[in-house]
Design a protein around this motif. Sequence first.
Motif, PDB file in Angstrom:
ATOM      1  N   ILE A 180       0.682  -1.254   0.315  1.00 16.57           N
ATOM      2  CA  ILE A 180      -0.081  -0.006  -0.227  1.00 16.57           C
ATOM      3  C   ILE A 180       1.390   1.290  -0.133  1.00 16.57           C
ATOM      4  CG2 ILE A 180      -2.228  -1.617   1.441  1.00 16.57           C
ATOM      5  CD1 ILE A 180      -1.199   0.126   3.857  1.00 16.57           C
ATOM      6  N   PRO A 181       0.431   2.674  -1.131  1.00 13.73           N
ATOM      7  CA  PRO A 181       1.033   3.460  -0.397  1.00 13.73           C
ATOM      8  C   PRO A 181       2.242   4.048   1.133  1.00 13.73           C
ATOM      9  CG  PRO A 181      -1.236   3.784  -1.410  1.00 13.73           C
ATOM     10  CD  PRO A 181      -0.649   2.598  -1.316  1.00 13.73           C
ATOM     11  N   ALA A 182       1.503   3.466   1.849  1.00 14.37           N
ATOM     12  CA  ALA A 182       1.586   3.250   3.248  1.00 14.37           C
ATOM     13  C   ALA A 182       3.210   3.379   3.854  1.00 14.37           C
ATOM     14  CB  ALA A 182       0.640   3.778   4.304  1.00 14.37           C
ATOM     15  N   ASP A 183       3.015   2.077   2.926  1.00 21.53           N
ATOM     16  CA  ASP A 183       4.669   1.572   2.935  1.00 21.53           C
ATOM     17  C   ASP A 183       5.555   2.115   2.568  1.00 21.53           C
ATOM     18  OD1 ASP A 183       2.913  -0.599   3.992  1.00 21.53           O
ATOM     19  OD2 ASP A 183       3.084  -1.901   2.098  1.00 21.53           O
ATOM     20  N   LEU A 184       5.762   2.950   1.752  1.00 20.57           N
ATOM     21  CA  LEU A 184       6.735   3.612   0.928  1.00 20.57           C
ATOM     22  C   LEU A 184       7.559   4.238   2.183  1.00 20.57           C
ATOM     23  CD1 LEU A 184       4.987   5.592  -2.427  1.00 20.57           C
ATOM     24  CD2 LEU A 184       7.018   3.549  -2.856  1.00 20.57           C
ATOM     25  N   ARG A 185       6.683   4.686   3.023  1.00 16.99           N
ATOM     26  CA  ARG A 185       7.772   4.879   3.879  1.00 16.99           C
ATOM     27  C   ARG A 185       8.824   4.439   4.458  1.00 16.99           C
ATOM     28  NH1 ARG A 185       2.194   6.593   5.613  1.00 16.99           N
ATOM     29  NH2 ARG A 185       1.343   8.568   4.837  1.00 16.99           N
ATOM     30  N   GLN A 186       8.228   3.451   4.755  1.00 12.69           N
ATOM     31  CA  GLN A 186       9.770   2.031   5.081  1.00 12.69           C
ATOM     32  C   GLN A 186      10.673   1.926   3.975  1.00 12.69           C
ATOM     33  OE1 GLN A 186       9.057   1.556   7.865  1.00 12.69           O
ATOM     34  NE2 GLN A 186       7.469   2.851   8.233  1.00 12.69           N
ATOM     35  N   HIS A 187      10.710   2.729   3.280  1.00  8.85           N
ATOM     36  CA  HIS A 187      11.351   2.092   2.028  1.00  8.85           C
ATOM     37  C   HIS A 187      12.499   3.299   1.213  1.00  8.85           C
ATOM     38  CE1 HIS A 187      10.307  -2.066  -0.135  1.00  8.85           C
ATOM     39  NE2 HIS A 187       9.344  -1.760   0.725  1.00  8.85           N
ATOM     40  N   ASN A 188      13.762   3.243   1.331  1.00 10.94           N
ATOM     41  CA  ASN A 188      14.519   4.322   0.556  1.00 10.94           C
ATOM     42  C   ASN A 188      14.438   4.380  -0.661  1.00 10.94           C
ATOM     43  OD1 ASN A 188      16.466   5.779   1.103  1.00 10.94           O
ATOM     44  ND2 ASN A 188      17.881   3.889  -0.700  1.00 10.94           N
ATOM     45  N   CYS A 189      13.488   6.166  -0.516  1.00 11.42           N
ATOM     46  CA  CYS A 189      12.493   6.247  -2.563  1.00 11.42           C
ATOM     47  C   CYS A 189      14.374   7.817  -2.632  1.00 11.42           C
ATOM     48  CB  CYS A 189      11.415   7.261  -1.675  1.00 11.42           C
ATOM     49  SG  CYS A 189      10.706   6.327  -1.279  1.00 11.42           S
ATOM     50  N   PHE A 190      14.099   8.066  -3.446  1.00 10.26           N
ATOM     51  CA  PHE A 190      15.011   9.042  -4.127  1.00 10.26           C
ATOM     52  C   PHE A 190      14.237  10.218  -4.612  1.00 10.26           C
ATOM     53  CE2 PHE A 190      17.463   5.211  -5.756  1.00 10.26           C
ATOM     54  CZ  PHE A 190      18.575   5.482  -4.616  1.00 10.26           C
ATOM     55  N   VAL A 191      14.050  10.890  -3.681  1.00  6.12           N
ATOM     56  CA  VAL A 191      13.917  12.108  -3.624  1.00  6.12           C
ATOM     57  C   VAL A 191      14.761  13.212  -4.901  1.00  6.12           C
ATOM     58  CG1 VAL A 191      13.072  14.547  -2.390  1.00  6.12           C
ATOM     59  CG2 VAL A 191      12.794  12.937  -1.600  1.00  6.12           C
ATOM     60  N   HIS A 192      13.301  14.320  -6.566  1.00  2.00           N
ATOM     61  CA  HIS A 192      13.688  14.449  -7.011  1.00  2.00           C
ATOM     62  C   HIS A 192      14.278  15.713  -6.541  1.00  2.00           C
ATOM     63  CE1 HIS A 192      13.730  15.950 -11.722  1.00  2.00           C
ATOM     64  NE2 HIS A 192      14.767  16.243 -10.726  1.00  2.00           N
ATOM     65  N   LEU A 193      14.426  16.719  -6.433  1.00  2.00           N
ATOM     66  CA  LEU A 193      14.118  18.639  -6.318  1.00  2.00           C
ATOM     67  C   LEU A 193      13.856  18.047  -5.102  1.00  2.00           C
ATOM     68  CD1 LEU A 193      12.722  20.041  -9.966  1.00  2.00           C
ATOM     69  CD2 LEU A 193      14.918  19.598  -8.910  1.00  2.00           C
ATOM     70  N   ASP A 194      12.084  18.782  -5.008  1.00  2.00           N
ATOM     71  CA  ASP A 194      12.134  18.830  -3.766  1.00  2.00           C
ATOM     72  C   ASP A 194       9.980  17.990  -3.692  1.00  2.00           C
ATOM     73  OD1 ASP A 194      13.560  20.465  -2.831  1.00  2.00           O
ATOM     74  OD2 ASP A 194      12.245  22.908  -4.148  1.00  2.00           O
ATOM     75  N   ALA A 195      10.282  17.016  -4.398  1.00  2.00           N
ATOM     76  CA  ALA A 195       9.567  16.350  -4.671  1.00  2.00           C
ATOM     77  C   ALA A 195       9.076  14.752  -3.919  1.00  2.00           C
ATOM     78  CB  ALA A 195       9.176  15.942  -5.372  1.00  2.00           C
ATOM     79  N   GLU A 197       7.263  14.313  -1.923  1.00  2.00           N
ATOM     80  CA  GLU A 197       5.623  13.558  -1.696  1.00  2.00           C
ATOM     81  C   GLU A 197       5.018  13.274  -2.899  1.00  2.00           C
ATOM     82  OE1 GLU A 197       2.678  15.687   2.215  1.00  2.00           O
ATOM     83  OE2 GLU A 197       2.194  16.768   0.238  1.00  2.00           O
ATOM     84  N   TRP A 198       5.184  11.797  -2.736  1.00  2.00           N
ATOM     85  CA  TRP A 198       4.584  11.406  -3.904  1.00  2.00           C
ATOM     86  C   TRP A 198       2.654  11.010  -3.548  1.00  2.00           C
ATOM     87  CZ3 TRP A 198       8.571   7.007  -4.604  1.00  2.00           C
ATOM     88  CH2 TRP A 198       9.667   7.443  -4.409  1.00  2.00           C
ATOM     89  N   GLU A 199       2.283  10.670  -4.893  1.00  6.20           N
ATOM     90  CA  GLU A 199       0.487  11.438  -5.093  1.00  6.20           C
ATOM     91  C   GLU A 199       0.249   9.704  -5.556  1.00  6.20           C
ATOM     92  OE1 GLU A 199      -3.746  13.497  -5.895  1.00  6.20           O
ATOM     93  OE2 GLU A 199      -1.464  13.674  -6.918  1.00  6.20           O
ATOM     94  N   LEU A 200      -0.536   9.238  -5.200  1.00  5.03           N
ATOM     95  CA  LEU A 200      -1.574   8.200  -6.363  1.00  5.03           C
ATOM     96  C   LEU A 200      -2.732   7.901  -6.097  1.00  5.03           C
ATOM     97  CD1 LEU A 200       1.345   6.793  -4.052  1.00  5.03           C
ATOM     98  CD2 LEU A 200       1.149   4.842  -5.807  1.00  5.03           C
ATOM     99  N   ILE A 201      -3.336   7.211  -6.891  1.00  5.35           N
ATOM    100  CA  ILE A 201      -4.855   7.394  -6.903  1.00  5.35           C
ATOM    101  C   ILE A 201      -5.646   5.543  -7.051  1.00  5.35           C
ATOM    102  CG2 ILE A 201      -7.054   8.157  -7.934  1.00  5.35           C
ATOM    103  CD1 ILE A 201      -5.068  10.607  -8.909  1.00  5.35           C
ATOM    104  N   LYS A 202      -6.481   5.512  -6.451  1.00  4.77           N
ATOM    105  CA  LYS A 202      -7.102   4.448  -6.395  1.00  4.77           C
ATOM    106  C   LYS A 202      -8.523   4.379  -6.374  1.00  4.77           C
ATOM    107  CE  LYS A 202      -7.474  -0.745  -5.127  1.00  4.77           C
ATOM    108  NZ  LYS A 202      -6.360  -1.264  -3.974  1.00  4.77           N
ATOM    109  N   ASP A 203      -9.571   4.023  -6.862  1.00  2.94           N
ATOM    110  CA  ASP A 203     -10.768   4.090  -6.630  1.00  2.94           C
ATOM    111  C   ASP A 203     -10.812   5.833  -7.177  1.00  2.94           C
ATOM    112  OD1 ASP A 203     -10.821   1.814  -7.123  1.00  2.94           O
ATOM    113  OD2 ASP A 203     -10.759   1.563  -5.492  1.00  2.94           O
TER     114      ASP A 203
END
Length: 300
Positions: A180-195, A197-203
């Motif tokens: 689920i999107p919240a799981d991304l908080r537990q991963h090493n995510c590469f931040v480009h510029l100042d982005a 926050e990542w947006e995901l859409i379901k339903d």
Amino acid sequence: MDRLTALRSFVEVANTASFTKAAENLDLSRLQVSRHVQEVESWLQQRLLHRTTRKVSLTSAGEEALIRCERILNEATALETDALTHSQSLSGTIRVSSPIGLAQNLLIEAITRFVSLHPQVTIDILASDRFSQLVDERVDIALRYTQQPADNLIARRLMAIDAVICAAPAYLAQYGQPAIPADLRQHNCFVHLDASEWELIKDNTPERVAVKGNIKGNELATLTQAALMGYGVIRLPCDLANPLIESGQLVPVLENYHTPGSSLWAVYLSRSYQLPAVRQFIDFLAATWPQDIRCPLPPV
């Protein structure tokens, strides 16, 4: 002010009965079109349009002016066509700024095709993931990923480009797939510029997740190399991600969610005194990239 441009604005507003539609048709801002019409009225010292919040219509003086303005523009178009017909070829230098990933793939392919058709044209590429300053850097065309360009710029939408969140197979084998999107908080995510926050859409329900990682950067190609080496999760536009996904170097995650991207726009300051080569190159890009870019659909 270029009087022909002002006359075109008046004629377009008269024929569409809309400042907004006229601005879209002319690749101008609504404010510019409004100023052009005001300038024409000032030259002629007559009110040419009735303006209300609901509609725009011609005054009697405007009806007479419309006929003569259209005649002037037709003559100007014929003169320009004759000049282009007698011209041997396009020439001049075009300065184009572009995001680095786009410049390395889609843009350079389009440029090589364009200059092969017009060998007297030189194109200077300014590749940067940050927005260039059109005046300070003498940029003729800036290609930008954005939902809506600034109001002071003239913009032509070229295509929509989705995004995708992905990682290398080695990274996912070691750290697992986010469910689920919240799981991304537990991963090493590469931040480009100042982005960050990542947006995901379901339903049709959007969810924004604050992400972080131990590598940040202002240049997407370098972060992509870190993802390919298996160090983390990255959010990429689909024009960059698709070849890497198709080759198996990256794997999409959270495939049952949609990751919105942005549109690619060609932005510039003015069409007045613009080199014919610049106008032709913008038209060429629009014809070369006629379809939006989507990421591969998840396997059935």
